[in-house]
Design a protein around this motif. Sequence first.
Motif, mmCIF file in Angstrom:
data_model
loop_
_atom_site.group_PDB
_atom_site.id
_atom_site.type_symbol
_atom_site.label_atom_id
_atom_site.label_comp_id
_atom_site.label_asym_id
_atom_site.label_seq_id
_atom_site.Cartn_x
_atom_site.Cartn_y
_atom_site.Cartn_z
ATOM 1 N N MET A 1 0.858 -1.197 0.000
ATOM 2 C CA MET A 1 0.000 0.000 0.000
ATOM 3 C C MET A 1 0.885 1.234 0.000
ATOM 4 N N LYS A 2 0.753 2.064 -1.020
ATOM 5 C CA LYS A 2 1.534 3.306 -1.115
ATOM 6 C C LYS A 2 0.596 4.492 -0.862
ATOM 7 N N ILE A 3 0.836 5.186 0.239
ATOM 8 C CA ILE A 3 -0.025 6.314 0.602
ATOM 9 C C ILE A 3 0.779 7.603 0.544
ATOM 10 N N GLY A 4 0.274 8.567 -0.214
ATOM 11 C CA GLY A 4 0.909 9.869 -0.294
ATOM 12 C C GLY A 4 0.240 10.838 0.665
ATOM 13 N N TYR A 5 1.051 11.717 1.269
ATOM 14 C CA TYR A 5 0.535 12.744 2.173
ATOM 15 C C TYR A 5 1.024 14.107 1.706
ATOM 16 N N PHE A 6 0.093 15.028 1.595
ATOM 17 C CA PHE A 6 0.381 16.366 1.088
ATOM 18 C C PHE A 6 -0.179 17.365 2.093
ATOM 19 N N GLY A 7 0.696 17.999 2.846
ATOM 20 C CA GLY A 7 0.252 18.903 3.896
ATOM 21 C C GLY A 7 0.348 20.362 3.495
ATOM 22 N N GLN A 27 2.529 9.613 -11.133
ATOM 23 C CA GLN A 27 3.926 9.279 -11.402
ATOM 24 C C GLN A 27 4.485 8.210 -10.464
ATOM 25 N N PHE A 28 3.986 8.167 -9.220
ATOM 26 C CA PHE A 28 4.536 7.226 -8.254
ATOM 27 C C PHE A 28 3.554 6.121 -7.877
ATOM 28 N N GLY A 29 2.498 5.980 -8.666
ATOM 29 C CA GLY A 29 1.581 4.851 -8.503
ATOM 30 C C GLY A 29 1.003 4.725 -7.108
ATOM 31 N N LEU A 30 0.551 5.865 -6.568
ATOM 32 C CA LEU A 30 -0.002 5.844 -5.215
ATOM 33 C C LEU A 30 -1.359 5.144 -5.186
ATOM 34 N N ASP A 31 -1.657 4.467 -4.093
ATOM 35 C CA ASP A 31 -2.978 3.873 -3.908
ATOM 36 C C ASP A 31 -3.985 4.920 -3.447
ATOM 37 N N SER A 32 -3.501 5.917 -2.702
ATOM 38 C CA SER A 32 -4.343 7.029 -2.291
ATOM 39 C C SER A 32 -3.448 8.212 -1.927
ATOM 40 N N ALA A 98 2.225 0.332 5.568
ATOM 41 C CA ALA A 98 2.130 1.061 4.305
ATOM 42 C C ALA A 98 3.451 1.758 3.978
ATOM 43 N N GLU A 99 3.648 2.018 2.690
ATOM 44 C CA GLU A 99 4.762 2.862 2.263
ATOM 45 C C GLU A 99 4.288 4.307 2.368
#
Length: 198
Positions: A1-7, A27-32, A98-99
Amino acid sequence: MKIGYFGGTFDPPHLGHIILATEAYYQFGLDSLHWILTPFPPHKNNLPITPVDHRLEMLKMVVDQHPGFEISRVDLDRDPPHYAADTVEILRSEHPLAELIYIIGEDSLEDLPKWHAPEKFLGLIDQLLVAPRPQVETDLSELSRSLLGVKEKTNFLTGTMLEISSSFIRNRVRTEGPVKHLLIPEIYVYLEENNLYR
């Protein structure tokens, strides 16, 4: 699971934010991708900030248009100060397997050694995705002298270099300049209806 966080403060969220988030997701194939709305940013203590209810409402308008986007309440549901190191510590405990991928602008990358507990922050994330900024050229080898491990965890996004900022939009509104082309239509209408930034 690849989760991106943008604050961010997202005051207001604009097309530059959306392009950055969308490109990171793709670009980085995030799951969410989770948007972290910071109610009271520690580095903006003395600056006027729009009430968080307005900013949250506008952010919902963005997220509603993108199935892979979510709003994280990690900072909304806790007392300040909202340091990124403490935020990712909570996120890591919520998603231990998760990543965890954190997204920042290149201007923030240069300031990273000055953040609160930057070593803790860097140790808790798996990747740091960086959006290049015009007129900013970060020397990662030099930065690594101040913050060990930053070079190995940093990846740069492509196609996101836009000179749009929330402060520019707020100033444009104050001077009655055009901003409609920098926002999604729903947010532009919301600004007008709520008389924000005037």
